[in-house]
Scaffold this motif. Sequence first.
Motif, PDB file in Angstrom:
ATOM      1  N   GLY A  36     -39.123   0.642  -9.448  1.00  0.00           N
ATOM      2  CA  GLY A  36     -39.072   2.043 -10.303  1.00  0.00           C
ATOM      3  C   GLY A  36     -37.578   2.312 -10.398  1.00  0.00           C
ATOM      4  O   GLY A  36     -37.078   3.198 -10.838  1.00  0.00           O
ATOM      5  N   GLU A  37     -36.600   1.084 -10.174  1.00  0.00           N
ATOM      6  CA  GLU A  37     -35.141   1.342 -10.398  1.00  0.00           C
ATOM      7  C   GLU A  37     -34.735   0.444 -11.537  1.00  0.00           C
ATOM      8  O   GLU A  37     -35.247  -0.412 -11.861  1.00  0.00           O
ATOM      9  N   VAL A  38     -33.591   0.654 -11.896  1.00  0.00           N
ATOM     10  CA  VAL A  38     -33.021  -0.015 -13.224  1.00  0.00           C
ATOM     11  C   VAL A  38     -31.340  -0.207 -12.877  1.00  0.00           C
ATOM     12  O   VAL A  38     -30.886   0.693 -12.379  1.00  0.00           O
ATOM     13  N   LEU A  39     -31.013  -1.522 -13.135  1.00  0.00           N
ATOM     14  CA  LEU A  39     -29.664  -1.759 -13.060  1.00  0.00           C
ATOM     15  C   LEU A  39     -29.037  -1.247 -14.537  1.00  0.00           C
ATOM     16  O   LEU A  39     -29.442  -1.948 -15.626  1.00  0.00           O
ATOM     17  N   VAL A  40     -27.857  -0.627 -14.569  1.00  0.00           N
ATOM     18  CA  VAL A  40     -27.397  -0.387 -15.975  1.00  0.00           C
ATOM     19  C   VAL A  40     -25.803  -0.763 -15.995  1.00  0.00           C
ATOM     20  O   VAL A  40     -25.062  -0.788 -14.632  1.00  0.00           O
ATOM     21  N   LYS A  41     -25.222  -0.906 -17.010  1.00  0.00           N
ATOM     22  CA  LYS A  41     -23.725  -1.051 -17.313  1.00  0.00           C
ATOM     23  C   LYS A  41     -23.353  -0.116 -18.095  1.00  0.00           C
ATOM     24  O   LYS A  41     -23.685   0.406 -19.048  1.00  0.00           O
ATOM     25  N   MET A  42     -22.458   0.716 -17.495  1.00  0.00           N
ATOM     26  CA  MET A  42     -21.923   1.927 -18.135  1.00  0.00           C
ATOM     27  C   MET A  42     -21.037   1.592 -19.559  1.00  0.00           C
ATOM     28  O   MET A  42     -20.624   0.647 -19.671  1.00  0.00           O
ATOM     29  N   ILE A  43     -21.581   2.564 -20.517  1.00  0.00           N
ATOM     30  CA  ILE A  43     -20.682   2.443 -21.661  1.00  0.00           C
ATOM     31  C   ILE A  43     -19.768   3.871 -21.722  1.00  0.00           C
ATOM     32  O   ILE A  43     -18.737   3.422 -22.334  1.00  0.00           O
ATOM     33  N   ALA A  44     -20.180   4.914 -21.357  1.00  0.00           N
ATOM     34  CA  ALA A  44     -19.227   6.028 -21.464  1.00  0.00           C
ATOM     35  C   ALA A  44     -19.957   7.111 -20.633  1.00  0.00           C
ATOM     36  O   ALA A  44     -20.866   7.165 -20.152  1.00  0.00           O
ATOM     37  N   ALA A  45     -19.027   7.724 -19.834  1.00  0.00           N
ATOM     38  CA  ALA A  45     -19.193   9.029 -19.014  1.00  0.00           C
ATOM     39  C   ALA A  45     -18.457  10.135 -19.348  1.00  0.00           C
ATOM     40  O   ALA A  45     -17.106  10.004 -19.579  1.00  0.00           O
ATOM     41  N   GLY A  46     -19.024  11.349 -19.133  1.00  0.00           N
ATOM     42  CA  GLY A  46     -18.254  12.572 -19.346  1.00  0.00           C
ATOM     43  C   GLY A  46     -17.809  12.873 -17.961  1.00  0.00           C
ATOM     44  O   GLY A  46     -18.343  12.693 -17.039  1.00  0.00           O
ATOM     45  N   LEU A  47     -16.545  13.767 -18.094  1.00  0.00           N
ATOM     46  CA  LEU A  47     -16.225  14.456 -17.116  1.00  0.00           C
ATOM     47  C   LEU A  47     -16.565  16.015 -16.729  1.00  0.00           C
ATOM     48  O   LEU A  47     -16.374  16.616 -17.916  1.00  0.00           O
ATOM     49  N   CYS A  48     -17.255  16.486 -16.192  1.00  0.00           N
ATOM     50  CA  CYS A  48     -18.179  17.869 -15.981  1.00  0.00           C
ATOM     51  C   CYS A  48     -17.598  18.618 -14.748  1.00  0.00           C
ATOM     52  O   CYS A  48     -17.068  17.940 -13.812  1.00  0.00           O
ATOM     53  N   HIS A  49     -17.663  20.112 -15.000  1.00  0.00           N
ATOM     54  CA  HIS A  49     -17.208  20.679 -13.885  1.00  0.00           C
ATOM     55  C   HIS A  49     -18.080  20.443 -12.687  1.00  0.00           C
ATOM     56  O   HIS A  49     -17.564  20.792 -11.576  1.00  0.00           O
ATOM     57  N   SER A  50     -19.133  20.225 -12.679  1.00  0.00           N
ATOM     58  CA  SER A  50     -19.850  19.788 -11.533  1.00  0.00           C
ATOM     59  C   SER A  50     -19.386  18.719 -10.804  1.00  0.00           C
ATOM     60  O   SER A  50     -19.487  18.641  -9.586  1.00  0.00           O
ATOM     61  N   ASP A  51     -18.660  17.803 -11.385  1.00  0.00           N
ATOM     62  CA  ASP A  51     -17.914  16.528 -10.527  1.00  0.00           C
ATOM     63  C   ASP A  51     -16.735  17.332  -9.692  1.00  0.00           C
ATOM     64  O   ASP A  51     -16.531  17.243  -8.661  1.00  0.00           O
ATOM     65  N   LEU A  52     -16.091  18.174 -10.466  1.00  0.00           N
ATOM     66  CA  LEU A  52     -14.947  18.912 -10.052  1.00  0.00           C
ATOM     67  C   LEU A  52     -15.509  19.825  -8.801  1.00  0.00           C
ATOM     68  O   LEU A  52     -14.849  20.157  -7.676  1.00  0.00           O
ATOM     69  N   SER A  53     -16.692  20.430  -8.875  1.00  0.00           N
ATOM     70  CA  SER A  53     -17.051  21.539  -7.696  1.00  0.00           C
ATOM     71  C   SER A  53     -17.238  20.751  -6.509  1.00  0.00           C
ATOM     72  O   SER A  53     -17.425  21.057  -5.403  1.00  0.00           O
ATOM     73  N   VAL A  54     -17.765  19.202  -6.529  1.00  0.00           N
ATOM     74  CA  VAL A  54     -17.986  18.564  -5.760  1.00  0.00           C
ATOM     75  C   VAL A  54     -16.622  17.851  -4.822  1.00  0.00           C
ATOM     76  O   VAL A  54     -16.537  17.950  -3.860  1.00  0.00           O
ATOM     77  N   ILE A  55     -15.777  17.835  -5.882  1.00  0.00           N
ATOM     78  CA  ILE A  55     -14.336  17.575  -5.238  1.00  0.00           C
ATOM     79  C   ILE A  55     -13.700  18.758  -4.606  1.00  0.00           C
ATOM     80  O   ILE A  55     -13.158  18.653  -3.516  1.00  0.00           O
ATOM     81  N   THR A  56     -14.088  19.777  -5.072  1.00  0.00           N
ATOM     82  CA  THR A  56     -13.353  20.911  -4.335  1.00  0.00           C
ATOM     83  C   THR A  56     -14.203  21.298  -3.127  1.00  0.00           C
ATOM     84  O   THR A  56     -13.751  22.139  -2.444  1.00  0.00           O
ATOM     85  N   SER A 163     -31.931   6.381 -29.615  1.00  0.00           N
ATOM     86  CA  SER A 163     -31.946   5.756 -30.744  1.00  0.00           C
ATOM     87  C   SER A 163     -30.868   4.818 -31.160  1.00  0.00           C
ATOM     88  O   SER A 163     -29.510   5.202 -30.857  1.00  0.00           O
ATOM     89  N   GLU A 164     -30.936   3.574 -31.633  1.00  0.00           N
ATOM     90  CA  GLU A 164     -29.866   2.722 -31.956  1.00  0.00           C
ATOM     91  C   GLU A 164     -28.807   3.272 -32.865  1.00  0.00           C
ATOM     92  O   GLU A 164     -27.585   2.991 -33.005  1.00  0.00           O
ATOM     93  N   ASP A 165     -29.245   4.315 -33.572  1.00  0.00           N
ATOM     94  CA  ASP A 165     -28.464   4.964 -34.763  1.00  0.00           C
ATOM     95  C   ASP A 165     -27.491   6.059 -34.159  1.00  0.00           C
ATOM     96  O   ASP A 165     -26.672   6.807 -34.720  1.00  0.00           O
ATOM     97  N   ILE A 166     -27.709   6.290 -32.840  1.00  0.00           N
ATOM     98  CA  ILE A 166     -26.789   7.430 -32.235  1.00  0.00           C
ATOM     99  C   ILE A 166     -25.542   6.583 -31.538  1.00  0.00           C
ATOM    100  O   ILE A 166     -25.811   5.553 -30.880  1.00  0.00           O
ATOM    101  N   ASP A 167     -24.275   6.906 -31.650  1.00  0.00           N
ATOM    102  CA  ASP A 167     -23.071   6.549 -30.970  1.00  0.00           C
ATOM    103  C   ASP A 167     -23.291   6.756 -29.810  1.00  0.00           C
ATOM    104  O   ASP A 167     -23.364   7.808 -29.204  1.00  0.00           O
ATOM    105  N   PRO A 168     -23.322   5.445 -28.895  1.00  0.00           N
ATOM    106  CA  PRO A 168     -23.466   5.631 -27.357  1.00  0.00           C
ATOM    107  C   PRO A 168     -22.399   6.357 -26.562  1.00  0.00           C
ATOM    108  O   PRO A 168     -22.820   7.164 -25.691  1.00  0.00           O
ATOM    109  N   VAL A 169     -21.122   6.483 -27.279  1.00  0.00           N
ATOM    110  CA  VAL A 169     -20.181   7.495 -26.601  1.00  0.00           C
ATOM    111  C   VAL A 169     -20.774   8.938 -26.788  1.00  0.00           C
ATOM    112  O   VAL A 169     -20.529   9.783 -25.610  1.00  0.00           O
ATOM    113  N   GLU A 170     -21.139   9.290 -27.896  1.00  0.00           N
ATOM    114  CA  GLU A 170     -21.508  10.590 -28.049  1.00  0.00           C
ATOM    115  C   GLU A 170     -22.676  10.790 -27.219  1.00  0.00           C
ATOM    116  O   GLU A 170     -22.993  11.958 -26.655  1.00  0.00           O
ATOM    117  N   ALA A 171     -23.666   9.798 -27.187  1.00  0.00           N
ATOM    118  CA  ALA A 171     -24.853   9.780 -26.421  1.00  0.00           C
ATOM    119  C   ALA A 171     -24.691  10.359 -24.753  1.00  0.00           C
ATOM    120  O   ALA A 171     -25.651  10.923 -24.250  1.00  0.00           O
TER     121      ALA A 171
END
Length: 257
Positions: A36-56, A163-171
């Motif tokens: 039920g699990e998957v190994l993935v290679k990251m393409i792009a990641a966003g920085l969200c306020h929820s990351d900051l909330s864990v840091i604070t 879908s392959e026609d969506i820029d993965p960075v924007e996705a």
Amino acid sequence: MKIRSAVLRESGVTAPFASSLPLHIEEVELAPPGPGEVLVKMIAAGLCHSDLSVITGVRPRPLPMSLGHEASAQVMQVGAGVDNVRVGQTVALVFVPSCGHCSPCMEGRPALCEPGGNANARGELLTGHHRLSLAGSHINHHCGVSAFSDHAVVSARSCVPISEDIDPVEAAVFGCAVLTGVGAVVNTGQVRPGASALVVGLGGVGLSALLGALASGANPVVAVDVQQSKLDLARELGASLVVNAKDPDAVEKIREF
Ligand SMILES: [Zn+2]
Ligand SMILES: [Zn+2]
């Protein structure tokens, strides 16, 4: 396998974080994907306020934790029983895995999945496992994603094929900002065609809410922010009126529109 990941070992350290540096890039161990699990290679990641909330520490989470929860990635390997994604596919990684069987999932509200939310609070994958460790000690997963890493093992239920026609960075922003902003309009606000909508704050979530309101047929759609560049973008995306909140007449301008 060895991967590099941004790990938080202590929350609530003194700001500014540019000086206290709460995140450390560490080489850690990533176990192979189980059923039920998957190994993935990251393409792009966003920085969200929820990351900051864990840091604070505003949002307490078990530490150490590998942060990041909004990303796009490429599927590298699938565990037993995975049939919703295939190797090589691009996926968005969502911040709540959905089991598909609990009552919120059955009611069509997968973002409120109870086992998914509980796994996130425990720092586990939806499968109940930890796949990150260092020297034999667990490192917790953030929202089942831990996107600030070069690779991750995630539940297949955290993956949405893109879908392959969506820029993965924007996705990458589909994983949190889009589903939060559009979900607020479509599910919580239940905005109907012809309803008026006002979006205050045009970050990733706000701009997604704006697009959600436009897609729902709302009219007029008013967008408010303090940055002119955001207001210009909102206008370009179709906002009926943009208002700078610094304008002393902002409220009157919106009321009169
Ligand atoms: Zn987020
Ligand atoms: Zn569920």
